[in-house]
Design a protein around this motif. Sequence first.
Motif, PDB file in Angstrom:
ATOM      1  N   HIS A 289       0.829  -1.211   0.000  1.00  0.00           N
ATOM      2  CA  HIS A 289       0.000   0.000   0.000  1.00  0.00           C
ATOM      3  C   HIS A 289       0.865   1.264   0.000  1.00  0.00           C
ATOM      4  CE1 HIS A 289      -3.338   2.686   0.784  1.00  0.00           C
ATOM      5  NE2 HIS A 289      -2.802   3.079   1.927  1.00  0.00           N
TER       6      HIS A 289
ATOM      7  N   HIS B 174       1.958   8.527   5.305  1.00  0.00           N
ATOM      8  CA  HIS B 174       0.591   8.986   5.552  1.00  0.00           C
ATOM      9  C   HIS B 174      -0.162   8.172   6.601  1.00  0.00           C
ATOM     10  CE1 HIS B 174      -0.555   5.860   2.599  1.00  0.00           C
ATOM     11  NE2 HIS B 174      -1.776   5.950   3.088  1.00  0.00           N
ATOM     12  N   ASP B 175       0.084   6.875   6.640  1.00  0.00           N
ATOM     13  CA  ASP B 175      -0.646   6.019   7.596  1.00  0.00           C
ATOM     14  C   ASP B 175       0.187   5.616   8.812  1.00  0.00           C
ATOM     15  OD1 ASP B 175      -3.182   5.868   6.520  1.00  0.00           O
ATOM     16  OD2 ASP B 175      -2.752   4.099   5.291  1.00  0.00           O
TER      17      ASP B 175
ATOM     18  N   ASP C  57      -4.697   7.433  -2.259  1.00  0.00           N
ATOM     19  CA  ASP C  57      -5.037   6.487  -1.193  1.00  0.00           C
ATOM     20  C   ASP C  57      -6.344   5.748  -1.502  1.00  0.00           C
ATOM     21  OD1 ASP C  57      -4.680   5.279   1.309  1.00  0.00           O
ATOM     22  OD2 ASP C  57      -5.764   6.863   2.380  1.00  0.00           O
TER      23      ASP C  57
ATOM     24  N   GLU D  68      -4.616  -3.849   2.208  1.00  0.00           N
ATOM     25  CA  GLU D  68      -4.947  -3.176   3.466  1.00  0.00           C
ATOM     26  C   GLU D  68      -6.396  -3.224   3.940  1.00  0.00           C
ATOM     27  OE1 GLU D  68      -4.709   1.263   5.193  1.00  0.00           O
ATOM     28  OE2 GLU D  68      -3.972   0.979   3.168  1.00  0.00           O
TER      29      GLU D  68
ATOM     30  N   GLU E  46      -7.905  -0.697   6.024  1.00  0.00           N
ATOM     31  CA  GLU E  46      -8.443   0.565   6.531  1.00  0.00           C
ATOM     32  C   GLU E  46      -9.849   0.720   5.955  1.00  0.00           C
ATOM     33  OE1 GLU E  46      -7.376   5.258   5.815  1.00  0.00           O
ATOM     34  OE2 GLU E  46      -5.921   3.687   5.406  1.00  0.00           O
TER      35      GLU E  46
HETATM   36 FE   LIG Z   1      -3.753   4.672   3.471  1.00  0.00          FE
END
Ligand SMILES: [Fe+2]
Length: 340
Positions: free
Chosen positions: A159, A191-192, A273, A335, A337
Amino acid sequence: MQNKGTTLLIVEDNHDLRNGLKDILSFEGFTVLAAANGREALNQMKAVHPDLIISDITMPEMDGYAFFEAVRTLPEGVTIPFIFLTARGERDDVLRGKNLGAEDYLIKPVPGRDLVTAVQSRLTRFRQLQLAQMEGAYQAALTALANGIEVRDRYTRGHVERVTAYTLAIGEALGWRGKRLDDLRYGAILHDIGKIFINENILKKASTLTEEERAEIIKHPLRGAEMVKDIPYLAQAIPIIRSHHERWDGTGYPEELSGEEIPVEARIVAVADVFDALSSTRPYHSAYTTEEAFDHIINSSGTHFDPMVVNAFQRAWESGKIQEIAAKWHNYPIESEPLP
Ligand SMILES: [Fe+2]
Ligand SMILES: [Fe+2]
């Protein structure tokens, strides 16, 4: 004076020449050490690590070549810039030195100006190289850190790399270059980063999240920003980390910013994203095709996303860049999220 704090080592058996070189360079502000041959120079290097060495070739005890090779075997000597001094016409010397890997030669007698210029330009080149290497190492370390989140969860593999690649493709389509792209890159990589605090079971959960679990997840932008706030080098990444889940229409999180209140870098990463989240298989949904994910981004222009950024994304898509990145990473499942 710019040369203050820089130590040079001169190795020359001719007493007058050695002192002459020393005077010229000391006058320019350098700290100058001097030795009469290679052996003596190596002894001095036990106490002080010079930033650059200037060495004669023909000397008693240990000549310039033997000295050069000895320096390169020292752990601290591998990268020290090295300049050979050679008498006029000694072409074989130059060739032999080049074969050893020495880059610079000065022919005796050396005019003072030439000496100073050669030393300074060699030092500058060396420092530029060092900086480039450091930045490379730094970036690798950051990516490794960011991947630390992914390691906990097989769904997130790739990711970070994909979002970074999509982000840069959009930045380039906007005509961004140089430092602006570098800052964008660091923000995308990190970013994460705040997800490192999220419990693995929540990250991996395939069913719908409870209210509490969702509250936990939506903390990751602020937690991530908090993590890097004391690293001056990463100051430009903070707005991206903090605001990558904001939406153009003001319905995102954590601050419900809207329109141009959202830093433009974060608006770019948001597109990258979501495109990646959609086009990757996650625990709670199977992947869209890249075309379906692309359509979703286009259809969300002006609601979720900044139309200007969506336009740039579309240009990157039309040039084939986005598909290229997606294809390259196609084999990684990703991912968990919740969709931003
Ligand atoms: Fe992300
Ligand atoms: Fe996120």
